[in-house]
Scaffold this motif. Sequence first.
Motif, PDB file in Angstrom:
ATOM      1  N   ALA A  71      79.786   8.908  24.254  1.00 53.04           N
ATOM      2  CA  ALA A  71      80.461   9.087  25.578  1.00 53.04           C
ATOM      3  C   ALA A  71      81.899   9.674  26.217  1.00 53.04           C
ATOM      4  CB  ALA A  71      79.736   8.046  26.043  1.00 53.04           C
ATOM      5  N   GLU A  72      82.973   9.122  25.180  1.00 49.94           N
ATOM      6  CA  GLU A  72      84.046   9.121  25.747  1.00 49.94           C
ATOM      7  C   GLU A  72      85.019  10.268  25.588  1.00 49.94           C
ATOM      8  OE1 GLU A  72      86.262   5.423  25.762  1.00 49.94           O
ATOM      9  OE2 GLU A  72      84.901   4.042  26.202  1.00 49.94           O
ATOM     10  N   SER A  73      84.493  10.579  23.892  1.00 48.92           N
ATOM     11  CA  SER A  73      84.696  11.885  23.621  1.00 48.92           C
ATOM     12  C   SER A  73      84.514  13.302  24.339  1.00 48.92           C
ATOM     13  CB  SER A  73      84.612  12.007  22.283  1.00 48.92           C
ATOM     14  OG  SER A  73      84.908  13.708  22.003  1.00 48.92           O
ATOM     15  N   PRO A  74      85.245  14.180  25.939  1.00 45.49           N
ATOM     16  CA  PRO A  74      84.381  14.983  25.899  1.00 45.49           C
ATOM     17  C   PRO A  74      83.185  15.837  25.064  1.00 45.49           C
ATOM     18  CG  PRO A  74      86.917  14.702  26.230  1.00 45.49           C
ATOM     19  CD  PRO A  74      86.860  13.776  25.470  1.00 45.49           C
ATOM     20  N   GLU A  75      83.790  15.940  23.902  1.00 40.15           N
ATOM     21  CA  GLU A  75      83.674  17.739  22.502  1.00 40.15           C
ATOM     22  C   GLU A  75      82.266  16.876  22.218  1.00 40.15           C
ATOM     23  OE1 GLU A  75      87.962  17.859  23.268  1.00 40.15           O
ATOM     24  OE2 GLU A  75      86.570  16.061  22.586  1.00 40.15           O
ATOM     25  N   ILE A  76      82.730  15.639  22.562  1.00 37.85           N
ATOM     26  CA  ILE A  76      80.918  14.843  22.104  1.00 37.85           C
ATOM     27  C   ILE A  76      80.073  15.196  22.443  1.00 37.85           C
ATOM     28  CG2 ILE A  76      79.537  12.897  21.113  1.00 37.85           C
ATOM     29  CD1 ILE A  76      81.634  14.696  18.850  1.00 37.85           C
TER      30      ILE A  76
END
Length: 410
Positions: free
Chosen positions: A320-325
């Motif tokens: 949730a915290e990685s924009p790319e993921i």
Amino acid sequence: MRKTFVLAILLLLSGCGHPTGVMTPVTLTATTPKTAQVDMLVATTRQPSGDPATLFNGERSPKPHLTDIAISIPPKRPAGTVQWPKKLPPNPATDFAVTHVKEIATVPEGRAWFHQHTEGGHAIVFIHGYNNTYEDSVFRFAQIVHDSDMHATPILFTWPSRARVTAYVYDKESTNYSRTALEQTLRVLAQDPEVKDITILAHSMGTWLAMESLRQMGIRDGHVDPKIHNVILASPDLDIEVFAKQFIEMGEPRPKFTLFVSQDDRALAASRFISGDVGRLGGINPTEEPYRSRLEKAGITAIDLTKVKTGDSSNHGKFAESPEIVQLIGQRIITGQPLTDSNVTVGEGVAAVVGGTARTVGTVAGTAVAAPLMITEQPSRPKERPSSRQTASDVDETLRSDPQSKPLTP
């Protein structure tokens, strides 16, 4: 000493403090900067709190409840973050803020809400993890929906969590308490003719609830409802061997499964310790045997986030915290696009593993791998994928009767 150590590692699962009682709606005015809006339907087995500032507490309700909730998201914020207010009431210019709350009393009302908010008939059901308040789950899901730019109608299923690091066992039993309610929620969604497909996104302990509900549905009907196309398990806090049995017992055909795993997940390390040193599914290295072969046989896509860096000190919320993921979830997995396109980047340093064959930097599928896990460029492996019935048998047989195989632990 052991109790002290358990408490210390459990503290890794707790987030930073923030004001409670944020569910009271605020009014957007003409002077409020333009904000994004996320409308979601929230189903819960929590007990009503009787307080409009919290709506529901962490105790168990004898019946489920539905609520229509809208959240305003401020215009300037780093992707992957939830901007909690520093004081109440929240300021929509800088904070996440609830702007609308309405109780949904009947199933027809819930269906009417879905029809008004439909995104091409696609629905996503999010199931949060351990140590979450009602408002934690609402704000986190709003962040995921917004940052992923997903084109799916958001439905949150929130189960009774006391949101205390010492309530791990209570929370786990609350997932068992809630599995029939989640199963019924999925059934009601699937029965709606305007719903074309359903994606389940579950995190941490919520993956246990998701798997138990799907297994229960499979036992009742012989298979999971075919409208449930995708199941995404993020940091799954699941005993690996139990997951294998749940997967088999939900019957055929099965949804497409995607796992987000990370070997540096400290929260899952704590769970493994608490569980008697039994490996957790979310902590495996999918490039190693026996996981690589078994994931491939089962048709399960595993994406390794070990090298992804976020602000989460426990490394438990990377999905949730990685924009790319989070964009990968919204723009490709939910829409059913296979993870085989070499131009799909998820950020430098990401080890995105599909059956153990992907490159470790920059792409989701660096070699020719077709989801789910049909390897096409390794001549030592058969070209044809086994049937789903053979796959289930292979997994079950490996677990039960192959004395030469490694134990299914990290």
